[in-house]
Write an enzyme that holds these catalytic residues in place. Sequence first.
Site, PDB file in Angstrom:
ATOM      1  N   SER A   1     -75.494 -12.857 -18.138  1.00  9.95           N
ATOM      2  CA  SER A   1     -76.224 -13.398 -19.377  1.00  9.95           C
ATOM      3  C   SER A   1     -77.711 -13.236 -18.919  1.00  9.95           C
ATOM      4  O   SER A   1     -78.682 -12.968 -20.142  1.00  9.95           O
ATOM      5  CB  SER A   1     -75.906 -14.591 -20.043  1.00  9.95           C
ATOM      6  OG  SER A   1     -76.322 -15.592 -19.285  1.00  9.95           O
TER       7      SER A   1
ATOM      8  N   LYS B   1     -85.503 -18.349 -18.261  1.00 12.83           N
ATOM      9  CA  LYS B   1     -84.454 -17.714 -19.176  1.00 12.83           C
ATOM     10  C   LYS B   1     -84.853 -18.704 -20.461  1.00 12.83           C
ATOM     11  O   LYS B   1     -85.042 -19.893 -20.355  1.00 12.83           O
ATOM     12  CB  LYS B   1     -83.499 -17.934 -18.529  1.00 12.83           C
ATOM     13  CG  LYS B   1     -82.097 -17.579 -19.398  1.00 12.83           C
ATOM     14  CD  LYS B   1     -80.754 -17.598 -18.389  1.00 12.83           C
ATOM     15  CE  LYS B   1     -79.533 -17.055 -19.093  1.00 12.83           C
ATOM     16  NZ  LYS B   1     -78.134 -17.246 -18.418  1.00 12.83           N
TER      17      LYS B   1
ATOM     18  N   SER C   1     -74.003 -15.223 -14.214  1.00 10.79           N
ATOM     19  CA  SER C   1     -75.281 -14.732 -14.941  1.00 10.79           C
ATOM     20  C   SER C   1     -76.398 -14.957 -14.025  1.00 10.79           C
ATOM     21  O   SER C   1     -77.522 -14.341 -14.829  1.00 10.79           O
ATOM     22  CB  SER C   1     -75.247 -15.721 -16.418  1.00 10.79           C
ATOM     23  OG  SER C   1     -74.231 -15.161 -17.078  1.00 10.79           O
TER      24      SER C   1
HETATM   25  N1  GLN Z   1     -70.185 -13.388 -18.082  1.00 10.30           N
HETATM   26  C1  GLN Z   1     -69.802 -14.627 -18.102  1.00 10.30           C
HETATM   27  C2  GLN Z   1     -69.417 -15.162 -19.589  1.00 10.30           C
HETATM   28  O1  GLN Z   1     -69.450 -14.164 -20.429  1.00 10.30           O
HETATM   29  C3  GLN Z   1     -70.546 -15.738 -17.357  1.00 10.30           C
HETATM   30  C4  GLN Z   1     -71.878 -16.137 -18.121  1.00 10.30           C
HETATM   31  C5  GLN Z   1     -72.713 -16.992 -17.456  1.00 10.30           C
HETATM   32  O2  GLN Z   1     -72.732 -17.098 -16.324  1.00 10.30           O
HETATM   33  N2  GLN Z   1     -73.487 -17.743 -18.379  1.00 10.30           N
HETATM   34  O3  GLN Z   1     -69.109 -16.312 -19.646  1.00 10.30           O
END
Ligand code: GLN
Length: 488
Positions: free
Chosen positions: A151, A76, A175
Amino acid sequence: MTDLTRLTASETAAAIKDRTVSAVEVTQAHLDRIATVDGQVHAFLHVDTEGALAQARKVDAGEFPGPLAGVPLALKDVLTMEGVPTTAGSKILEGWRPPYDATVTARLKAAGVVILGKTNMDEFAMGSSTEHSAYGPTHNPWDLTRIPGGSGGGSSAALASYQAPLAIGTDTGGSIRQPAAVTGTVGVKPTYGGVSRYGLVAFSSSLDQAGPCARTVLDAALLHEVIAGHDPHDSTSIDAPVPPVVEAARSRHIRGLRVGVVKELSGEGYEPGVQARFDEAVEILKDLGATVTEVSCPHFVYALPAYYLIAPSEASSNLARFDSVRYGLRVGDDGVNSLEEVMALTRAQGFGAEVKRRIILGTYALSSGYYDAYYGQAQKVRTLITRDFARAWESVDVLVAPTCPTVAFPLGAKLQDPLAMYRQDVASIPSNLYGGPAASFPAGLSDGLPVGLQVMAPTLRDDLLYRVGSAFEAALPAPVPSLAWENA
Ligand code: GLN
């Protein structure tokens, strides 16, 4: 010959070890695969062809003895890799080549893992669909018109389209797990502090956690073992032995395990197909010998609002470092504009709408006069959620729930509605606020699209996730995508 991209990581490692194939052949097969399909999937932001082949040659020369030597991986783009572009999905970091490896990256390299490249993500890991990437969205291999989760959608899509058998994700609010759920793959958020955050571009430091992603439970465990463990470079890193995750991933038995179904994470807001697959998963766990009871965690319903105060607050502070001076983009430096103007112009152009929304929200929540009402209150809720978990562990060994309320939704469907996007995290956030490990395992299909079973465990009991996952996977193998678009 078998298609090398279809093998699991453990099969690949075994084939390399007994010299049935070379690491270079395996790497080249994946690079070819990326060249063939990634134009449609867009999982990668950067492919490190030379670096990957050089590492594979070292493996073939016998340099690394570890259990994943020679296995390709998708990293990532939120983790630094020396000399390789790292953007965190943001324009503001375009062109930045970090001068050092994240600890996760360094451990992967030292284990002989072949890093193919950097994967697409929502900007600074803020999002649930990868549509907030400044470099365009990633497409779900199950249906290219749908989101791959976020994400970490680049990592999950790379796995599901056989561009890599292993990937790294990061999970601040879901994410790793939500992308795993909507692509039919395995994603594990380790115990907070179990995997070093050194070199992880910070979003919300008290929540961010890197972890393994794979197509099988055993592969995730093998990767977990490589990246986990104490790191003096990260003050929140836990100085304790890594839980026996690989042993647990081979155990495949849960007879007598006490499983709690979280009462508050079901019903309204969960798609019927998601709820049905979850209910069936619970029946499978019972058939496998687990004792299942319902457990109430009354404060979980406040997890989402608490998270959307805590995470933006920490982000507003963390993202202050992107000031046009230290990294990447610099706008308006014409000798006339003041330094403040250059900073403002750079941040205005370099950050996307979602990131700006969170910086504004976080700055507001932390401002004097509001701090106690918002940030302080959210921290109290965090404590109550932690107590819900502690009370649950008095009667059960693990908790289960759907990973997220829906299957992969169409690209664009929630882009104009931030709250609808945030609701994707309703079931995953409690574990982040608590700090315990949690995972998503493939739990069948709804309308032809993958659904995830979420398992949550006490801190430092990451092994329990793999124990449940290995038994569940043996009973219900992961669905395989048709990838019909490949030949269309
Ligand atoms: N979808 C969540 C957010 O927008 C989690 C994102 C993540 O885990 N990096 O913050």
